[in-house]
Design a protein around this motif. Structure first.
Motif, PDB file in Angstrom:
ATOM      1  N   PHE A  92      -3.583   2.744 -13.094  1.00  0.00           N
ATOM      2  CA  PHE A  92      -3.949   2.635 -11.689  1.00  0.00           C
ATOM      3  C   PHE A  92      -2.796   3.150 -10.845  1.00  0.00           C
ATOM      4  CE2 PHE A  92      -7.008  -0.298 -13.482  1.00  0.00           C
ATOM      5  CZ  PHE A  92      -8.137  -0.004 -12.743  1.00  0.00           C
ATOM      6  N   VAL A  93      -3.134   3.973  -9.865  1.00  0.00           N
ATOM      7  CA  VAL A  93      -2.149   4.526  -8.941  1.00  0.00           C
ATOM      8  C   VAL A  93      -2.335   3.821  -7.602  1.00  0.00           C
ATOM      9  CG1 VAL A  93      -1.345   6.594  -7.769  1.00  0.00           C
ATOM     10  CG2 VAL A  93      -2.197   6.746 -10.129  1.00  0.00           C
ATOM     11  N   ASN A  94      -1.253   3.220  -7.117  1.00  0.00           N
ATOM     12  CA  ASN A  94      -1.272   2.490  -5.864  1.00  0.00           C
ATOM     13  C   ASN A  94      -1.132   3.472  -4.700  1.00  0.00           C
ATOM     14  OD1 ASN A  94      -1.333   0.274  -4.235  1.00  0.00           O
ATOM     15  ND2 ASN A  94       0.558  -0.623  -5.028  1.00  0.00           N
ATOM     16  N   LEU A  95      -2.030   3.386  -3.729  1.00  0.00           N
ATOM     17  CA  LEU A  95      -1.996   4.305  -2.593  1.00  0.00           C
ATOM     18  C   LEU A  95      -1.156   3.787  -1.438  1.00  0.00           C
ATOM     19  CD1 LEU A  95      -5.729   5.375  -2.524  1.00  0.00           C
ATOM     20  CD2 LEU A  95      -3.786   6.769  -3.182  1.00  0.00           C
ATOM     21  N   ASN A  96      -1.392   2.563  -1.014  1.00  0.00           N
ATOM     22  CA  ASN A  96      -0.730   2.058   0.195  1.00  0.00           C
ATOM     23  C   ASN A  96      -0.357   0.582   0.077  1.00  0.00           C
ATOM     24  OD1 ASN A  96      -3.141   0.734   0.355  1.00  0.00           O
ATOM     25  ND2 ASN A  96      -3.949   1.932   2.036  1.00  0.00           N
ATOM     26  N   GLY A  97      -0.218   0.120  -1.120  1.00  0.00           N
ATOM     27  CA  GLY A  97       0.090  -1.287  -1.306  1.00  0.00           C
ATOM     28  C   GLY A  97      -1.135  -2.135  -1.600  1.00  0.00           C
ATOM     29  N   ASN A  98      -2.284  -1.746  -1.055  1.00  0.00           N
ATOM     30  CA  ASN A  98      -3.509  -2.505  -1.276  1.00  0.00           C
ATOM     31  C   ASN A  98      -4.521  -1.730  -2.111  1.00  0.00           C
ATOM     32  OD1 ASN A  98      -2.654  -4.698   0.302  1.00  0.00           O
ATOM     33  ND2 ASN A  98      -3.299  -3.668   2.164  1.00  0.00           N
ATOM     34  N   ASP A  99      -4.792  -0.506  -1.710  1.00  0.00           N
ATOM     35  CA  ASP A  99      -5.826   0.288  -2.378  1.00  0.00           C
ATOM     36  C   ASP A  99      -5.230   1.083  -3.533  1.00  0.00           C
ATOM     37  OD1 ASP A  99      -7.565  -0.677  -0.469  1.00  0.00           O
ATOM     38  OD2 ASP A  99      -7.386   1.080   0.814  1.00  0.00           O
ATOM     39  N   LYS A 100      -6.034   1.282  -4.562  1.00  0.00           N
ATOM     40  CA  LYS A 100      -5.584   2.024  -5.733  1.00  0.00           C
ATOM     41  C   LYS A 100      -6.750   2.778  -6.334  1.00  0.00           C
ATOM     42  CE  LYS A 100      -6.154  -2.152  -8.368  1.00  0.00           C
ATOM     43  NZ  LYS A 100      -5.547  -3.394  -8.661  1.00  0.00           N
TER      44      LYS A 100
END
Length: 120
Positions: free
Chosen positions: A71-79
């Motif tokens: 999983f790649v984290n986009l902005n701390g919440n969404d991935k």
């Protein structure tokens, strides 16, 4: 009805295949109300270049030439889920409980990856 035609048109544009000197390139995008999926099958010789490109965009080192499923984290919440191995990459993004900005970021990433792979 107009929205359905628009979605069908966009899916048609995003789903294509072409041939190059090293092998075949196949890009497939599925975008539904609940999920976004992008799959690329490409010549293995393009893996190193794609890895550098994706690393520069995401600011992370991802070994695309190995069998990865992370999983790649986009902005701390969404991935989003990224799966890859030599000559193959898949991005899965669950639209439920995520932001529109994150969806647009993943969609742009997939589009940019497709463009990068289509370069000769």
């Amino acid at each position: 009805m107009k929205n359905l035609l628009c979605i069908a048109f966009i899916l048609t544009l995003l789903t294509f295949g072409c041939s190059n000197e090293d092998g075949n390139l196949s890009l497939k995008t599925t975008d539904t109300n609940s999920a976004f999926k992008f799959e690329a099958k490409y010549p293995e010789s393009k893996t190193a270049g794609l890895e550098k490109y994706v690393d520069s965009i995401l600011k992370k080192e991802l070994p695309l030439g190995r069998n990865i499923d992370l999983f790649v984290n986009l902005n701390g919440n969404d991935k989003f889920n990224l799966k890859a191995k030599m000559g193959w990459l898949e991005i899965n993004f669950d639209k439920k409980n995520t932001s529109l900005d994150s969806y647009m970021e993943v969609k742009k990433l997939a589009s940019d990856i497709g463009k990068k792979l289509a370069e000769k």
